[in-house]
Design an enzyme around this catalytic site. Structure first.
Site, PDB file in Angstrom:
ATOM      1  N   HIS A 313     -11.792   7.445   9.434  1.00 14.58           N
ATOM      2  CA  HIS A 313     -12.058   8.429   8.386  1.00 14.58           C
ATOM      3  C   HIS A 313     -12.306   9.777   9.039  1.00 14.58           C
ATOM      4  CE1 HIS A 313     -13.992  10.409   4.941  1.00 14.58           C
ATOM      5  NE2 HIS A 313     -13.390   9.514   4.200  1.00 14.58           N
ATOM      6  N   ASP A 371     -10.641   2.597   1.318  1.00 15.73           N
ATOM      7  CA  ASP A 371      -9.281   2.357   0.833  1.00 15.73           C
ATOM      8  C   ASP A 371      -8.716   1.021   1.290  1.00 15.73           C
ATOM      9  OD1 ASP A 371      -8.946   5.017  -0.376  1.00 15.73           O
ATOM     10  OD2 ASP A 371      -9.040   5.721   1.690  1.00 15.73           O
TER      11      ASP A 371
END
Length: 436
Positions: A313, A371
Site C-alpha cells: 500500500h 483489496d
C-alpha cells in the site's frame, strides 16, 4: 495543530539557500510526525519546495482520519477502524465523520430519519438516465449523474450558508446508493427499484441492486452485515488522490455535487479504485495453486512486468488493518452462500501464505491490503466487477463530503494553487511562419 516545543522552546527548522538562512516553524498534530511550515519560504529565501505527487507534503489540517502506515493504524475521529467495523452501523460512521462525535440515541434516530428522507431521486433523473447508452460503464453513469445533481437541486448551491452545506451533504450521501444501484439496473435493462424506508443504508443498497418488480425481496442479514463492513472500511482514508481532488475542486467554491463528481472521476483511475478488480483478474490468470510458484517467480523478475495485486500500500508499511476484517468477512459470506472450496479463495489463501513467508515480500513489507479479499466477497455476493469501483465511490462519498465540509469551514480557507518546477524552453522570440 500547534507549534512544536522542545525543552519549552518553539521548535524551528533552519533552511539555508545560497548563504541565506531562514527559520521555519515546526508544527505538531495530535498524532503523527511533525511538519515544517514553509509558507514563508518564498518570501524569505525566494524558493519553493519540490515534492511531486505531494507524497511528503501535508496540504491541509484535518481532524477526520489518522493513518500510521508503519504501525498499521487507521483511526476515524480517534476511533480504531476495527472497533467501528465490529460495533457500529454505517449510519453511525457517517454521523461521526460529519460531526466529530458518535451520536446518542436521539441524535441517531433524527439523523437516520433525515437520511432516509433524502434517498429518493428527482423523478426527472429517470429521464436523465435514458441519455446514456445501455453498455455505458456504471462509473460513467455515476459520475455524470452526480455532477448533474446541482441542476436538479439548485436550492443548496450557495455553500456560504451553513444550512445549505448540511443539506447538500445529506443529499449526496443519501442519494448516491440510489444512483449507483440505478446505474447497474440501467445497464442490465431492468426496472429501477426505489429505496425503502424500512431498510438501513446497507440493506437499501442491496435491495435496490438485486430486488425485482415481480417478487418480494428479503435482504440476507449476513450479506447486509458484510455490506455494512465494506462501507465502513472504505468510508475515508485521509488525503488520497480522490479526496485531494475533492478538496482541490472545493477550494474554488464549486458546488458540492461537482466536487464529488470530480472525486468519482479520480477514483475511476485503475491505480486508485480498481485494485480489487485487478486482484480477481490476477487470481484468474494464475488459475490453480500449482501455478503460484511460477507466478511468484515472475513477480520477482523486474523484467516480466508482472505485479502482485492486492499486496502492499502507498501508505501502509505494515499489515493493512482493514485486510484482517475483510478476510473474516470473506469466510462468513462464502459460508452463508454455501460456497465451499471456492477456487479463487483457495488461491488467495495460498498466495497470501506464500507471500507472507517469502523473504522477498517480507523485506519489502508487501502485506495483503483491503483489496485482496474484497473482490472475492463482492463477486460471491453477485456484484459484477464493473460495479466494484462504483461501490467504492458509494462508501467513500461520506469521507469526501466530510473532508469537503471541513475544508470549506476552515478559517482563512483559500483556493488551492500548487507550484511547479518549470523545465521547458527559456524565453524566446516568435518567428513568422514563412521563416520557420
Amino acid at each position: 495543530m500547534s507549534a512544536s516545543q522542545k525543552e519549552g522552546k518553539l521548535s524551528t527548522a533552519t533552511i539555508s539557500v545560497d548563504g541565506k538562512s531562514a527559520e521555519m516553524p515546526v508544527l505538531s498534530g495530535t498524532l503523527g510526525p511533525d511538519v515544517i511550515d514553509i509558507r514563508k519560504l518564498p518570501a524569505q529565501l525566494g524558493v519553493f519546495t519540490f515534492d511531486p505527487g505531494y507524497g511528503e507534503t501535508a496540504a491541509c489540517n484535518s481532524k477526520i482520519t489518522f493513518i500510521d502506515g508503519d504501525k498499521g493504524v487507521l483511526l476515524h475521529r480517534g476511533y480504531p477502524i476495527a472497533q467501528l467495523d465490529e460495533n457500529a452501523s454505517y449510519e453511525e460512521v457517517i454521523y461521526l465523520l460529519l460531526n466529530g462525535e458518535l451520536p446518542n440515541k436521539v441524535q441517531y434516530d433524527t439523523f437516520t430519519n433525515t437520511l432516509t428522507n433524502h434517498t429518493l431521486l428527482h423523478e426527472q433523473i429517470r429521464n436523465f438516465f435514458n441519455g446514456f447508452r445501455r453498455d455505458a460503464h456504471p462509473m460513467a453513469i455515476l459520475c455524470g449523474t452526480v455532477g448533474a445533481l446541482s441542476a436538479f437541486y439548485p436550492d443548496a448551491n450557495d455553500i456560504a450558508i451553513p444550512a445549505n452545506r448540511d443539506l447538500a451533504a445529506m443529499r449526496l450521501i443519501a442519494k448516491i446508493p440510489t444512483i449507483a444501484a440505478w446505474a447497474y439496473k440501467y445497464t442490465q435493462g431492468e426496472a429501477f427499484i426505489y429505496p425503502r424506508n424500512d431498510l438501513n443504508y446497507a440493506e437499501n443498497f442491496l435491495s435496490m441492486m438485486f430486488a425485482r418488480m415481480s417478487e418480494p425481496y428479503k435482504v440476507n442479514p449476513v450479506l447486509a452485515r458484510a455490506m455494512n463492513r465494506i462501507l465502513i472500511l472504505h468510508a475515508d482514508h485521509e488525503q488520497n488522490a480522490s479526496t485531494s481532488t475533492v478538496r482541490l475542486a472545493g477550494s474554488t467554491g464549486a458546488n458540492p455535487f461537482a466536487c464529488i463528481a470530480a472525486g468519482i472521476a479520480a477514483l475511476w483511475g485503475p491505480a486508485h479504485g480498481g485494485a480489487n478488480e485487478a486482484v480477481l483478474k490476477m487470481l484468474a490468470r494464475i488459475g490453480k495453486k500449482e501455478n503460484i510458484p511460477a507466478f511468484i517467480a515472475q513477480v520477482k523478475d523486474k523484467n516480466s512486468g508482472v505485479k502482485l495485486m492486492g499486496f502492499g500500500h502507498r501508505v501502509y508499511k505494515n499489515f493493512d488493518p482493514r485486510a484482517k476484517i475483510m478476510q473474516q468477512t470473506c469466510h462468513e459470506v462464502l459460508t452463508e452462500l454455501g460456497i465451499k472450496d471456492d477456487p479463487l479463495l483457495d488461491l488467495a489463501v495460498e498466495l497470501e501464505k506464500i507471500a507472507l513467508s517469502d523473504d522477498y515480500f517480507v523485506q519489502r513489507k508487501l502485506y495483503p491490503n483491503v483489496d485482496f479479499y474484497s473482490g472475492i466477497i463482492l463477486k460471491a455476493m453477485g456484484i459484477p466487477t464493473s460495479m466494484f469501483t462504483v461501490l467504492f465511490a458509494v462508501a467513500r462519498t461520506t469521507g469526501w463530503v466530510s473532508q469537503w465540509k471541513e475544508m470549506i469551514e476552515e478559517p482563512g480557507q483559500r483556493i488551492s494553487r500548487p507550484r511547479q518546477l518549470y523545465i521547458g524552453a527559456p524565453q524566446r522570440d516568435y518567428v513568422p511562419l514563412a521563416k520557420r
